[in-house]
Design a protein around this motif. Structure first.
Motif, short mmCIF file in Angstrom:
data_model
loop_
_atom_site.label_atom_id
_atom_site.label_comp_id
_atom_site.label_asym_id
_atom_site.label_seq_id
_atom_site.Cartn_x
_atom_site.Cartn_y
_atom_site.Cartn_z
N GLY A 1 0.81 -1.22 0.00
CA GLY A 1 0.00 0.00 0.00
C GLY A 1 0.84 1.26 0.00
O GLY A 1 0.46 2.27 -0.60
N ASP A 2 1.98 1.22 0.67
CA ASP A 2 2.88 2.37 0.69
C ASP A 2 3.45 2.70 -0.69
O ASP A 2 3.96 3.80 -0.90
N GLN A 3 3.39 1.76 -1.61
CA GLN A 3 3.93 1.98 -2.96
C GLN A 3 2.88 2.49 -3.95
O GLN A 3 3.19 2.72 -5.11
N ILE A 4 1.64 2.63 -3.47
CA ILE A 4 0.55 3.00 -4.37
C ILE A 4 0.01 4.37 -3.99
O ILE A 4 -0.48 4.57 -2.88
N GLU A 5 0.11 5.29 -4.93
CA GLU A 5 -0.32 6.67 -4.73
C GLU A 5 -1.80 6.75 -4.36
O GLU A 5 -2.64 6.10 -4.98
N GLY A 6 -2.11 7.55 -3.35
CA GLY A 6 -3.49 7.85 -3.01
C GLY A 6 -4.21 6.83 -2.16
O GLY A 6 -5.41 6.96 -1.93
N ILE A 7 -3.52 5.81 -1.70
CA ILE A 7 -4.16 4.78 -0.87
C ILE A 7 -4.22 5.28 0.58
O ILE A 7 -3.23 5.79 1.11
N ASP A 8 -5.36 5.15 1.19
CA ASP A 8 -5.56 5.51 2.59
C ASP A 8 -5.13 4.32 3.45
O ASP A 8 -5.82 3.30 3.51
N ARG A 9 -3.97 4.45 4.07
CA ARG A 9 -3.37 3.34 4.83
C ARG A 9 -4.31 2.85 5.94
O ARG A 9 -4.44 1.64 6.16
N GLY A 10 -4.93 3.76 6.66
CA GLY A 10 -5.82 3.37 7.75
C GLY A 10 -6.98 2.52 7.27
O GLY A 10 -7.30 1.48 7.85
N ARG A 11 -7.62 2.96 6.19
CA ARG A 11 -8.73 2.20 5.62
C ARG A 11 -8.24 0.85 5.10
O ARG A 11 -8.90 -0.17 5.28
N LEU A 12 -7.11 0.87 4.43
CA LEU A 12 -6.55 -0.36 3.87
C LEU A 12 -6.32 -1.39 4.96
O LEU A 12 -6.73 -2.55 4.84
N LEU A 13 -5.65 -0.97 6.04
CA LEU A 13 -5.35 -1.92 7.12
C LEU A 13 -6.62 -2.35 7.86
O LEU A 13 -6.73 -3.52 8.26
N ALA A 14 -7.56 -1.44 8.04
CA ALA A 14 -8.82 -1.82 8.70
C ALA A 14 -9.55 -2.89 7.88
O ALA A 14 -10.02 -3.89 8.43
N ILE A 15 -9.61 -2.69 6.58
CA ILE A 15 -10.27 -3.68 5.72
C ILE A 15 -9.53 -5.02 5.78
O ILE A 15 -10.14 -6.08 5.90
N ALA A 16 -8.20 -4.96 5.73
CA ALA A 16 -7.41 -6.20 5.79
C ALA A 16 -7.66 -6.95 7.10
O ALA A 16 -7.80 -8.18 7.09
N LEU A 17 -7.74 -6.24 8.20
CA LEU A 17 -7.94 -6.89 9.49
C LEU A 17 -9.36 -7.43 9.65
O LEU A 17 -9.57 -8.42 10.36
N LEU A 18 -10.32 -6.81 8.99
CA LEU A 18 -11.71 -7.24 9.11
C LEU A 18 -12.09 -8.33 8.10
O LEU A 18 -13.07 -9.05 8.32
N HIS A 19 -11.34 -8.48 7.02
CA HIS A 19 -11.83 -9.25 5.88
C HIS A 19 -12.18 -10.69 6.18
O HIS A 19 -13.10 -11.24 5.58
N ASP A 20 -11.52 -11.34 7.12
CA ASP A 20 -11.81 -12.74 7.45
C ASP A 20 -12.28 -12.94 8.89
O ASP A 20 -12.34 -14.06 9.37
#
Length: 185
Positions: free
Chosen positions: A50-69
Protein backbone atom coordinates in the motif's frame (compact mmCIF):
# COMPACT_ATOMS: atom_id res chain seq x y z
CA UNK A 1 -19.35 6.55 27.33
CA UNK A 2 -19.15 3.02 28.69
CA UNK A 3 -16.57 0.72 27.16
CA UNK A 4 -18.04 -2.20 25.18
CA UNK A 5 -17.73 -5.66 26.66
CA UNK A 6 -15.04 -7.37 24.61
CA UNK A 7 -15.01 -10.53 26.73
CA UNK A 8 -16.92 -12.55 24.11
CA UNK A 9 -14.92 -11.17 21.19
CA UNK A 10 -11.46 -12.05 22.53
CA UNK A 11 -11.96 -15.85 22.47
CA UNK A 12 -13.38 -15.57 18.94
CA UNK A 13 -10.29 -13.65 17.79
CA UNK A 14 -8.01 -16.17 19.43
CA UNK A 15 -9.87 -19.04 17.75
CA UNK A 16 -8.59 -17.75 14.39
CA UNK A 17 -5.14 -18.97 15.46
CA UNK A 18 -6.50 -22.51 15.72
CA UNK A 19 -8.74 -22.67 12.67
CA UNK A 20 -6.98 -24.05 9.59
CA UNK A 21 -7.47 -22.79 6.08
CA UNK A 22 -9.80 -25.48 4.74
CA UNK A 23 -8.87 -25.40 1.05
CA UNK A 24 -5.36 -26.62 1.83
CA UNK A 25 -6.70 -29.50 3.92
CA UNK A 26 -9.03 -30.53 1.11
CA UNK A 27 -5.98 -30.85 -1.15
CA UNK A 28 -4.11 -33.03 1.35
CA UNK A 29 -1.63 -30.41 2.52
CA UNK A 30 -0.37 -31.12 6.03
CA UNK A 31 0.40 -28.58 8.75
CA UNK A 32 -1.57 -25.83 7.03
CA UNK A 33 -1.65 -22.17 7.95
CA UNK A 34 -4.35 -20.88 10.28
CA UNK A 35 -6.83 -18.17 9.34
CA UNK A 36 -4.94 -15.82 11.69
CA UNK A 37 -1.63 -16.52 9.94
CA UNK A 38 -3.24 -15.78 6.59
CA UNK A 39 -4.87 -12.58 7.87
CA UNK A 40 -1.60 -11.38 9.38
CA UNK A 41 0.23 -11.96 6.10
CA UNK A 42 -2.45 -10.09 4.18
CA UNK A 43 -2.27 -7.15 6.62
CA UNK A 44 1.54 -6.91 6.43
CA UNK A 45 1.49 -7.14 2.64
CA UNK A 46 -1.17 -4.41 2.59
CA UNK A 47 1.06 -2.18 4.70
CA UNK A 48 4.14 -2.71 2.54
CA UNK A 49 2.49 -2.73 -0.88
CA UNK A 50 0.00 0.00 0.00
CA UNK A 51 2.88 2.37 0.69
CA UNK A 52 3.93 1.98 -2.96
CA UNK A 53 0.55 3.00 -4.37
CA UNK A 54 -0.32 6.67 -4.73
CA UNK A 55 -3.49 7.85 -3.01
CA UNK A 56 -4.16 4.78 -0.87
CA UNK A 57 -5.56 5.51 2.59
CA UNK A 58 -3.37 3.34 4.83
CA UNK A 59 -5.82 3.37 7.75
CA UNK A 60 -8.73 2.20 5.62
CA UNK A 61 -6.55 -0.36 3.87
CA UNK A 62 -5.35 -1.92 7.12
CA UNK A 63 -8.82 -1.82 8.70
CA UNK A 64 -10.27 -3.68 5.72
CA UNK A 65 -7.41 -6.20 5.79
CA UNK A 66 -7.94 -6.89 9.49
CA UNK A 67 -11.71 -7.24 9.11
CA UNK A 68 -11.83 -9.25 5.88
CA UNK A 69 -11.81 -12.74 7.45
CA UNK A 70 -12.98 -11.97 10.98
CA UNK A 71 -16.36 -13.69 10.50
CA UNK A 72 -14.50 -16.93 9.87
CA UNK A 73 -14.06 -17.16 13.64
CA UNK A 74 -17.75 -18.15 13.68
CA UNK A 75 -18.13 -19.82 10.27
CA UNK A 76 -14.73 -21.37 9.73
CA UNK A 77 -12.90 -21.01 6.46
CA UNK A 78 -15.50 -21.78 3.82
CA UNK A 79 -13.63 -23.10 0.78
CA UNK A 80 -14.47 -22.36 -2.84
CA UNK A 81 -16.50 -25.59 -3.00
CA UNK A 82 -18.83 -24.21 -0.30
CA UNK A 83 -19.36 -21.05 -2.34
CA UNK A 84 -20.24 -23.14 -5.38
CA UNK A 85 -22.76 -25.18 -3.39
CA UNK A 86 -24.24 -22.41 -1.24
CA UNK A 87 -24.07 -19.65 -3.79
CA UNK A 88 -22.02 -16.49 -3.53
CA UNK A 89 -24.81 -14.41 -2.02
CA UNK A 90 -25.68 -16.94 0.72
CA UNK A 91 -22.02 -17.15 1.73
CA UNK A 92 -21.69 -13.36 1.74
CA UNK A 93 -24.85 -12.96 3.82
CA UNK A 94 -23.69 -15.56 6.37
CA UNK A 95 -20.29 -13.87 6.66
CA UNK A 96 -21.83 -10.42 7.09
CA UNK A 97 -24.33 -11.71 9.67
CA UNK A 98 -21.44 -13.39 11.50
CA UNK A 99 -19.36 -10.23 11.48
CA UNK A 100 -22.33 -8.20 12.68
CA UNK A 101 -22.91 -10.61 15.56
CA UNK A 102 -19.24 -10.31 16.55
CA UNK A 103 -18.82 -6.55 16.38
CA UNK A 104 -22.37 -5.19 16.31
CA UNK A 105 -22.14 -3.74 19.83
CA UNK A 106 -18.88 -1.88 19.24
CA UNK A 107 -19.05 1.92 18.98
CA UNK A 108 -17.70 1.85 15.40
CA UNK A 109 -19.63 -1.23 14.26
CA UNK A 110 -21.41 0.65 11.48
CA UNK A 111 -18.07 1.88 10.11
CA UNK A 112 -16.49 -1.58 10.34
CA UNK A 113 -19.44 -3.22 8.59
CA UNK A 114 -19.31 -0.58 5.86
CA UNK A 115 -15.60 -1.32 5.35
CA UNK A 116 -16.36 -5.05 5.10
CA UNK A 117 -19.11 -4.30 2.59
CA UNK A 118 -16.60 -2.25 0.58
CA UNK A 119 -14.29 -5.26 0.57
CA UNK A 120 -16.90 -7.74 -0.59
CA UNK A 121 -18.28 -5.37 -3.22
CA UNK A 122 -14.92 -3.93 -4.31
CA UNK A 123 -16.27 -0.39 -4.17
CA UNK A 124 -13.05 1.40 -3.19
CA UNK A 125 -9.43 1.22 -4.30
CA UNK A 126 -8.48 0.13 -0.77
CA UNK A 127 -11.00 -2.71 -0.86
CA UNK A 128 -9.85 -3.86 -4.29
CA UNK A 129 -6.22 -3.71 -3.15
CA UNK A 130 -6.97 -5.89 -0.12
CA UNK A 131 -8.80 -8.36 -2.36
CA UNK A 132 -5.85 -8.43 -4.79
CA UNK A 133 -3.37 -8.89 -1.96
CA UNK A 134 -5.56 -11.65 -0.48
CA UNK A 135 -5.24 -13.47 -3.81
CA UNK A 136 -1.50 -12.71 -4.01
CA UNK A 137 -0.98 -14.12 -0.51
CA UNK A 138 -2.85 -17.27 -1.56
CA UNK A 139 -0.49 -17.70 -4.49
CA UNK A 140 2.55 -17.16 -2.26
CA UNK A 141 1.28 -19.75 0.21
CA UNK A 142 0.55 -22.22 -2.60
CA UNK A 143 4.11 -21.76 -3.83
CA UNK A 144 5.47 -22.38 -0.33
CA UNK A 145 3.47 -25.62 -0.06
CA UNK A 146 4.55 -26.69 -3.55
CA UNK A 147 8.19 -26.05 -2.65
CA UNK A 148 7.61 -28.34 0.34
CA UNK A 149 6.33 -31.08 -1.97
CA UNK A 150 2.56 -30.52 -2.11
CA UNK A 151 0.90 -31.16 -5.46
CA UNK A 152 -2.57 -30.61 -6.88
CA UNK A 153 -2.71 -26.92 -5.99
CA UNK A 154 -3.42 -25.58 -9.48
CA UNK A 155 -6.84 -24.26 -8.43
CA UNK A 156 -5.12 -21.79 -6.10
CA UNK A 157 -3.39 -20.15 -9.05
CA UNK A 158 -5.61 -17.74 -11.03
CA UNK A 159 -5.64 -18.40 -14.78
CA UNK A 160 -4.21 -14.94 -15.46
CA UNK A 161 -3.21 -11.79 -13.63
CA UNK A 162 -6.00 -9.47 -14.85
CA UNK A 163 -7.18 -9.16 -11.24
CA UNK A 164 -3.88 -7.46 -10.37
CA UNK A 165 -3.67 -5.00 -13.26
CA UNK A 166 -5.02 -2.04 -11.27
CA UNK A 167 -2.04 -2.22 -8.90
CA UNK A 168 1.35 -2.56 -10.65
CA UNK A 169 3.27 -3.69 -7.51
CA UNK A 170 0.76 -6.53 -7.03
CA UNK A 171 0.94 -7.45 -10.69
CA UNK A 172 4.76 -7.53 -10.57
CA UNK A 173 4.67 -9.82 -7.52
CA UNK A 174 2.14 -12.12 -9.20
CA UNK A 175 4.41 -12.41 -12.23
CA UNK A 176 7.35 -13.13 -9.91
CA UNK A 177 5.41 -15.88 -8.06
CA UNK A 178 4.42 -17.50 -11.37
CA UNK A 179 8.07 -17.46 -12.53
CA UNK A 180 9.16 -19.03 -9.25
CA UNK A 181 6.52 -21.72 -9.64
CA UNK A 182 7.67 -22.42 -13.20
CA UNK A 183 11.19 -23.01 -11.85
CA UNK A 184 9.82 -25.89 -9.74
CA UNK A 185 8.86 -27.87 -12.86
Amino acid sequence: MDQPDLSALIPRLLSLKLLPRTGWLQRGVRDVESIAEHSYSVAVLCLLIGDQIEGIDRGRLLAIALLHDLAESLLGDLPASATRLLGKEAKRRAERDGLESLIGQLPRATEYLALWDEYTNGTSREARLVKAIDRLELMAQALAYERAGARGLDSFWPANDDWAAEFPPVEELAVYLRAERARLS
